[in-house]
Scaffold this motif. Structure first.
Motif, PDB file in Angstrom:
ATOM      1  N   SER A 195      -0.868   6.863 -12.700  1.00 30.64           N
ATOM      2  CA  SER A 195      -2.301   6.207 -12.940  1.00 30.64           C
ATOM      3  C   SER A 195      -1.936   4.493 -12.815  1.00 30.64           C
ATOM      4  N   HIS A 196      -2.920   4.136 -12.069  1.00 32.75           N
ATOM      5  CA  HIS A 196      -2.895   2.593 -11.799  1.00 32.75           C
ATOM      6  C   HIS A 196      -3.461   2.086 -13.286  1.00 32.75           C
ATOM      7  N   GLU A 197      -2.690   1.284 -14.049  1.00 30.49           N
ATOM      8  CA  GLU A 197      -2.857   0.692 -15.091  1.00 30.49           C
ATOM      9  C   GLU A 197      -3.579  -0.676 -15.149  1.00 30.49           C
ATOM     10  N   GLY A 198      -3.226  -1.336 -14.220  1.00 31.86           N
ATOM     11  CA  GLY A 198      -3.660  -2.725 -13.915  1.00 31.86           C
ATOM     12  C   GLY A 198      -2.711  -3.661 -12.932  1.00 31.86           C
ATOM     13  N   LEU A 199      -3.024  -5.173 -13.113  1.00 31.60           N
ATOM     14  CA  LEU A 199      -2.470  -5.933 -12.279  1.00 31.60           C
ATOM     15  C   LEU A 199      -1.737  -7.010 -12.970  1.00 31.60           C
ATOM     16  N   LEU A 200      -0.314  -7.033 -12.976  1.00 31.68           N
ATOM     17  CA  LEU A 200       0.385  -8.164 -13.455  1.00 31.68           C
ATOM     18  C   LEU A 200       0.543  -9.262 -12.630  1.00 31.68           C
ATOM     19  N   ARG A 201      -0.291 -10.418 -13.198  1.00 31.09           N
ATOM     20  CA  ARG A 201      -0.762 -11.282 -12.305  1.00 31.09           C
ATOM     21  C   ARG A 201       0.534 -12.521 -12.157  1.00 31.09           C
ATOM     22  N   LYS A 202       1.033 -12.896 -10.889  1.00 32.69           N
ATOM     23  CA  LYS A 202       2.258 -13.682 -10.618  1.00 32.69           C
ATOM     24  C   LYS A 202       3.333 -13.147 -11.369  1.00 32.69           C
ATOM     25  N   GLN A 203       3.750 -12.126 -11.439  1.00 28.44           N
ATOM     26  CA  GLN A 203       4.682 -11.327 -12.468  1.00 28.44           C
ATOM     27  C   GLN A 203       6.121 -11.481 -11.900  1.00 28.44           C
ATOM     28  N   LEU A 204       6.303 -11.540 -10.649  1.00 25.11           N
ATOM     29  CA  LEU A 204       7.495 -11.635 -10.143  1.00 25.11           C
ATOM     30  C   LEU A 204       7.853 -12.962  -8.974  1.00 25.11           C
ATOM     31  N   LYS A 205       8.937 -13.698  -9.264  1.00 25.39           N
ATOM     32  CA  LYS A 205       9.199 -14.502  -7.871  1.00 25.39           C
ATOM     33  C   LYS A 205      10.097 -13.767  -6.898  1.00 25.39           C
ATOM     34  N   ILE A 206       9.404 -13.384  -5.859  1.00 26.44           N
ATOM     35  CA  ILE A 206      10.124 -12.602  -4.762  1.00 26.44           C
ATOM     36  C   ILE A 206      10.274 -13.570  -3.425  1.00 26.44           C
ATOM     37  N   LYS A 207      11.502 -13.962  -3.057  1.00 25.24           N
ATOM     38  CA  LYS A 207      11.692 -14.505  -2.061  1.00 25.24           C
ATOM     39  C   LYS A 207      11.073 -16.098  -2.047  1.00 25.24           C
ATOM     40  N   GLY A 208      11.061 -16.472  -3.650  1.00 19.55           N
ATOM     41  CA  GLY A 208      10.264 -17.877  -3.543  1.00 19.55           C
ATOM     42  C   GLY A 208       8.895 -17.820  -3.780  1.00 19.55           C
ATOM     43  N   VAL A 209       8.226 -16.857  -3.534  1.00 18.77           N
ATOM     44  CA  VAL A 209       6.593 -16.661  -3.736  1.00 18.77           C
ATOM     45  C   VAL A 209       6.485 -15.867  -5.133  1.00 18.77           C
ATOM     46  N   PHE A 210       5.642 -16.454  -6.133  1.00 18.46           N
ATOM     47  CA  PHE A 210       4.962 -15.778  -7.260  1.00 18.46           C
ATOM     48  C   PHE A 210       4.156 -14.497  -6.550  1.00 18.46           C
ATOM     49  N   THR A 211       4.311 -13.333  -7.145  1.00 17.04           N
ATOM     50  CA  THR A 211       3.854 -12.148  -6.492  1.00 17.04           C
ATOM     51  C   THR A 211       3.089 -11.267  -7.552  1.00 17.04           C
ATOM     52  N   ASP A 212       1.884 -10.743  -7.483  1.00 16.83           N
ATOM     53  CA  ASP A 212       1.095  -9.924  -8.244  1.00 16.83           C
ATOM     54  C   ASP A 212       1.572  -8.570  -8.204  1.00 16.83           C
ATOM     55  N   GLN A 213       1.893  -7.880  -9.307  1.00 18.68           N
ATOM     56  CA  GLN A 213       2.605  -6.488  -9.227  1.00 18.68           C
ATOM     57  C   GLN A 213       1.374  -5.524  -9.811  1.00 18.68           C
ATOM     58  N   LYS A 214       1.176  -4.375  -9.026  1.00 17.45           N
ATOM     59  CA  LYS A 214       0.372  -3.293  -9.721  1.00 17.45           C
ATOM     60  C   LYS A 214       1.184  -2.456 -10.510  1.00 17.45           C
ATOM     61  N   LEU A 215       0.775  -2.077 -11.741  1.00 16.28           N
ATOM     62  CA  LEU A 215       1.521  -1.351 -12.554  1.00 16.28           C
ATOM     63  C   LEU A 215       0.746   0.011 -12.607  1.00 16.28           C
ATOM     64  N   TYR A 216       1.722   0.951 -12.583  1.00 15.44           N
ATOM     65  CA  TYR A 216       1.567   2.514 -12.695  1.00 15.44           C
ATOM     66  C   TYR A 216       2.264   3.083 -13.751  1.00 15.44           C
ATOM     67  N   SER A 217       1.664   4.080 -14.252  1.00 17.50           N
ATOM     68  CA  SER A 217       2.348   4.915 -15.318  1.00 17.50           C
ATOM     69  C   SER A 217       2.094   6.470 -15.103  1.00 17.50           C
ATOM     70  N   ILE A 250       0.763  -1.147   0.186  1.00 13.74           N
ATOM     71  CA  ILE A 250      -0.008   0.066  -0.003  1.00 13.74           C
ATOM     72  C   ILE A 250       0.685   1.290   0.026  1.00 13.74           C
ATOM     73  N   GLY A 251       2.095   1.283   0.802  1.00 13.32           N
ATOM     74  CA  GLY A 251       2.830   2.333   0.935  1.00 13.32           C
ATOM     75  C   GLY A 251       3.562   2.853  -0.437  1.00 13.32           C
ATOM     76  N   SER A 252       4.085   1.841  -1.223  1.00 14.05           N
ATOM     77  CA  SER A 252       4.572   2.060  -2.557  1.00 14.05           C
ATOM     78  C   SER A 252       3.603   2.449  -3.470  1.00 14.05           C
ATOM     79  N   ALA A 253       2.194   1.841  -3.609  1.00 11.13           N
ATOM     80  CA  ALA A 253       1.429   2.261  -4.394  1.00 11.13           C
ATOM     81  C   ALA A 253       0.865   3.729  -4.214  1.00 11.13           C
ATOM     82  N   ARG A 254       0.737   4.034  -2.892  1.00 14.11           N
ATOM     83  CA  ARG A 254       0.808   5.450  -2.567  1.00 14.11           C
ATOM     84  C   ARG A 254       1.700   6.403  -3.123  1.00 14.11           C
TER      85      ARG A 254
END
Length: 185
Positions: A157-179, A145-149
């Motif tokens: 602007s929030h453009e969308g959700l990149l589903r399971k885009q990154l594997k962080i610390k062994g866990v596939f993680t959704d990423q919010k995309l802003y531009s 939430i902090g980084s999104a803010r």
């Protein structure tokens, strides 16, 4: 996009509470204090710095990237103390598309104080006004939430959700995309 200007000039910025300047090896002690906090790297691809040498190596990679002209990182220096409290910059520089991606990290003791947005605002302004960027984008974990803010405060602007885009610390993680694009100015 005028990448040569960025690396030739080494721009510095001053805000109400911060000085932004090129990261140097002289920053290693302060950088280690910030990067050795596990909460800072928890939602990132990079790992918590375990030793001072981890920070030395990171800063050397940043210095090498200045030479390669493919990533530009600014140190965030708190005016009140003269200490490094974070870093941020632009990467994935694409001259033909006039685009770049923003990235930043800040000491957990500084979270929730508006310092990340304060630090990144002059970088965003510089990219559009001086480097002739057309598009800047940023990503954060969907639950960060902090980084999104921060990105919202930067006018992105929030453009969308990149589903399971990154594997962080062994866990596939959704990423919010802003531009933010030049037309948004």
């Amino acid at each position: 996009m005028n990448i040569e200007k960025l690396f030739a000039k080494s721009p510095e910025f001053e805000t109400e509470r911060l000085i932004l300047r090129r990261l140097t090896q002289e920053d290693v002690d302060d950088y280690f204090r910030f990067a050795s906090d596990p909460s800072v790297s928890q939602q990132s691809l990079w790992n918590c710095h375990e030793t001072l040498d981890d920070s030395v190596q990171y800063i050397q990679r940043v210095l090498d990237n200045y030479e390669k002209k493919n990533v530009y990182i600014w140190a965030f220096i708190l005016k009140e103390t003269g200490k490094l409290i974070g870093r941020g910059g632009i990467f994935h520089l694409n001259e033909s598309m006039q685009s770049a991606e923003l990235g930043y990290a800040i000491a957990s003791s500084c979270w929730g104080k508006g310092l990340a947005a304060e630090a990144m605002q002059p970088i965003v302004d510089y990219c559009f006004r001086e480097l002739d960027c057309n598009r800047l984008e940023g990503k954060c974990n969907a639950d960060n939430i902090g980084s999104a803010r921060v990105m919202e405060k930067l006018g992105m602007s929030h453009e969308g959700l990149l589903r399971k885009q990154l594997k962080i610390k062994g866990v596939f993680t959704d990423q919010k995309l802003y531009s933010r694009i030049r037309d948004d100015l």
